[in-house]
Design a protein around this motif. Structure first.
Motif, short mmCIF file in Angstrom:
data_model
loop_
_atom_site.label_atom_id
_atom_site.label_comp_id
_atom_site.label_asym_id
_atom_site.label_seq_id
_atom_site.Cartn_x
_atom_site.Cartn_y
_atom_site.Cartn_z
N ALA A 220 36.10 -93.63 -26.53
CA ALA A 220 34.65 -93.79 -26.46
C ALA A 220 34.32 -95.28 -26.54
N GLU A 221 33.35 -95.72 -25.75
CA GLU A 221 33.01 -97.15 -25.69
C GLU A 221 31.66 -97.42 -26.34
N VAL A 222 31.58 -98.49 -27.10
CA VAL A 222 30.33 -98.92 -27.74
C VAL A 222 29.49 -99.67 -26.71
N GLN A 223 28.33 -99.12 -26.36
CA GLN A 223 27.46 -99.74 -25.37
C GLN A 223 26.73 -100.96 -25.95
N ALA A 224 26.22 -101.78 -25.05
CA ALA A 224 25.60 -103.05 -25.47
C ALA A 224 24.35 -102.84 -26.33
N ASP A 225 23.66 -101.72 -26.16
CA ASP A 225 22.43 -101.48 -26.92
C ASP A 225 22.65 -100.51 -28.09
N SER A 226 23.88 -100.30 -28.46
CA SER A 226 24.18 -99.34 -29.52
C SER A 226 23.75 -99.86 -30.89
N LYS A 227 23.27 -98.94 -31.72
CA LYS A 227 22.89 -99.27 -33.08
C LYS A 227 24.11 -99.39 -34.00
N LEU A 228 25.28 -99.07 -33.47
CA LEU A 228 26.51 -99.20 -34.26
C LEU A 228 26.97 -100.64 -34.37
N ILE A 229 26.51 -101.48 -33.47
CA ILE A 229 26.97 -102.87 -33.41
C ILE A 229 26.56 -103.62 -34.67
N GLY A 230 27.51 -104.37 -35.21
CA GLY A 230 27.25 -105.19 -36.40
C GLY A 230 27.48 -104.46 -37.70
#
Length: 584
Positions: A220-230
């Motif tokens: 599964a890939e983390v998209q650029a607008d994902s809230k998981l980032i950071g």
């Protein structure tokens, strides 16, 4: 003078033909994965040296026995899609362990007597692995052995028997009959099954059932607008998922494994999970986390599990190169490889025979004619091209009727199969496109090459040299010694190279050896046929062995420990029975 004599012998027709034959043997040992290429070069060598002319080669290429073999394989494309094996598999294993064990082995053996034994084993692997009563390790290896033994029961049970029959016809002998193998095959079957039952405790236990789901590999890939980032893995709740475990992260080409709780996610991270594939949709609950299959815009809840077939066109390609959407209207959701650990990006994984794939399929998936060339469909959404109703009944009972007519009436199996195949096209059980895609060109080359070698041996006089040499060498000795020698040589080659190649290579030697001894060639021919099918010690000598070797997580020592007594028993029964049924 001696050197001149040696050179004249070396460059004579006999010397050249012997050289081609020896080169073919070593080529088959060196290039075990490409026997068809080795035999193709043998054909060219015979043609270039004029040991075989083009008319003789063309006659070999359309040998009635060879055409019968090709027709039988073509007809099996429809048989693979019937409901017969799947219906049988659901009723085999119950709480009665001993009865279930015997049912599985006998069913697979007798099914293999008329159906492709590779398809039989592929269909039964998943039910055996998922059963709750018998450990899969106790069943999978015996399953392969039973399928091999079942193939020896009839003329059509294994391609090896049909290859031998094509060479019998090529030498001007009457075709072998459907039940010529049955009496010997039954004796070997029951003797070997008894040995397997006595060795039940020696069979290893496999923890396949508990590992089966955990072995699936999902990206599964983390998209650029994902809230998981950071946020960390712990903060995102990805650490303690009920059904999945995060094993690694691929970030900008670098692999992070093991994954720490405080690892912060970044845009573009590829998260690699293992877990229960039936719960894969839990990953959609995470914002901005996209499965690999979603890149192709296919629904994630439309899943089908498939097994990559031996000889599939996608073997050796990675998932990007395989172009699943264009080829099959499908996208790979997950992959599992028995007996080994997978690591890295899903798109870069190179596909192998025996890989299990979970596909998200589109509307056109079921109508793709190349599915059966590449996959055994195991579970999930049943493709529409699986046969049902009248087409299902015709495919199965029409085949049995064709076999029955060839036995009961004065009709050749070739003619009966031609009428049956015509019916498959009329009732749309089989398409011309599928036949073109799945035509067994490799097997045709092997048999045509073997027949051409046999013709070359005859034309050059080497066959006569073998016959006279054996006659002089065994003068005063038992014919039985030569018979046993042919059997053991073929058996050894079967474990080293493929069963079909071993039969094709040894047949002309066995035939001419019998002629040299002045005895009926049939016992020697049967020795080649049965020995070529007797691969029990090596996991690589027969396709069904390879399949269960991976699926059961067996080791080489398991085949040696269990297969050696089976091989010895099989050999003793066959060597004893053949001269009784087919006297010298």
């Amino acid at each position: 003078m001696l050197l001149t004599t040696m050179l004249s012998v070396l460059f004579s027709e006999q010397g050249i033909m012997i050289g081609i034959f020896i080169a073919t043997l070593f080529g088959l040992i060196k290039f075990q994965q490409y026997p068809e290429r080795v035999f193709a070069f043998s054909i060219l060598a015979c043609l270039v040296t004029s040991l075989v002319n083009t008319d003789e080669f063309l006659n070999n290429a359309v040998n009635p026995g060879l055409v019968t073999l090709l027709l039988l394989i073509t007809c099996s494309f429809a048989l693979e899609r019937t409901s017969f094996l799947r219906n049988v598999s659901t009723k085999l294993i119950t709480q009665g362990k001993k009865r279930s064990y015997i049912r599985v082995l006998l069913s697979s053996a007798f099914a293999s007597a008329i159906l492709n034994n590779t398809a039989v084993v592929a269909t039964l692997i998943t039910p055996i692995k998922n059963n709750k009563f018998i450990n899969p390790g106790k069943l999978l290896l015996p399953l392969s052995y039973a399928a091999i033994l079942g193939g020896t029961l009839t003329l059509v049970g294994t391609s090896t028997n049909l290859i031998v029959n094509s060479m019998v016809i090529d030498n001007g002998m009457p075709s072998l009959q459907f039940f010529d193998f049955t009496l010997i095959g039954l004796a070997a079957l029951f003797a070997c099954l008894l040995v397997l039952i006595l060795q039940l405790k020696a069979l290893p236990k496999s923890e396949i059932k508990n590992q089966d789901n955990a072995d699936y590999f999902v990206e599964a890939e983390v998209q650029a607008d994902s809230k998981l980032i950071g946020k960390t893995i712990e903060e995102n709740g990805l650490r303690n998922l009920e059904s999945f475990f995060l094993v690694e992260i691929i970030r900008s080409g670098y692999l992070i494994s093991p994954v720490a709780r405080d690892e912060h996610l970044q845009a573009g991270d590829k998260l690699i999970f293992t877990g229960d594939i039936s719960k894969v949709l839990v990953l959609q609950q995470f914002d901005g986390l996209t499965l690999y299959a979603e890149k192709d815009g296919l629904l994630r809840d439309n899943l089908t599990e498939v097994l990559v077939k031996p000889g599939a066109t996608i073997i050796g390609l990675n998932l990007k190169q395989a172009s699943f959407r264009a080829r099959f209207d499908a996208a790979v959701v997950a992959i599992r490889r028995e007996g080994s650990t997978i690591s890295g990006k899903l798109g870069d994984l190179v596909l192998q025979s025996g890989d299990f794939l979970v596909l998200a399929v589109g509307n056109d998936f079921a109508s793709r004619s190349n599915l059966t060339k590449n996959f055994f469909v195991l579970s999930g959404v049943k493709p529409e091209n699986m046969l049902s109703g009248g087409r299902n009944n015709y495919s199965l009972f029409g085949f049995l009727a064709a076999i029955g007519c060839s036995i009961a009436f004065n009709i050749t199996l070739l003619k009966a199969l031609m009428f049956y195949l015509a019916g498959l096209f009329v009732f749309k059980c089989l398409s011309l496109n599928e036949v073109k895609r799945r035509f067994p060109l490799e097997l045709w080359l092997i048999v045509a090459g073997a027949l051409t070698l046999s013709t070359g041996l005859e034309n050059s006089g080497v066959a006569q040299l073998i016959a006279s040499g054996v006659q002089n060498g065994l003068n005063g000795h038992s014919v039985f010694v030569a018979f046993v020698a042919i059997y053991l040589i073929t058996l050894l080659l079967t474990e080293i190279i493929t069963n079909n190649a071993a039969a094709a290579l040894i047949f002309p030697i066995a035939y001419n050896m019998a002629l040299g001894l002045g005895v009926d060639p049939l016992p020697f021919i049967m020795a080649v046929a049965f020995a070529a099918s007797g691969s029990f010690i090596s996991p690589y000598g027969y396709q069904t062995n390879i399949m269960v070797y991976n699926a059961g997580n067996y080791k080489l020592k398991d085949f040696l420990r269990v297969g050696t007594p089976v091989s010895i028993t099989y050999s003793l029964v066959v060597i004893s029975m053949i001269p009784m049924v087919f006297p010298f």
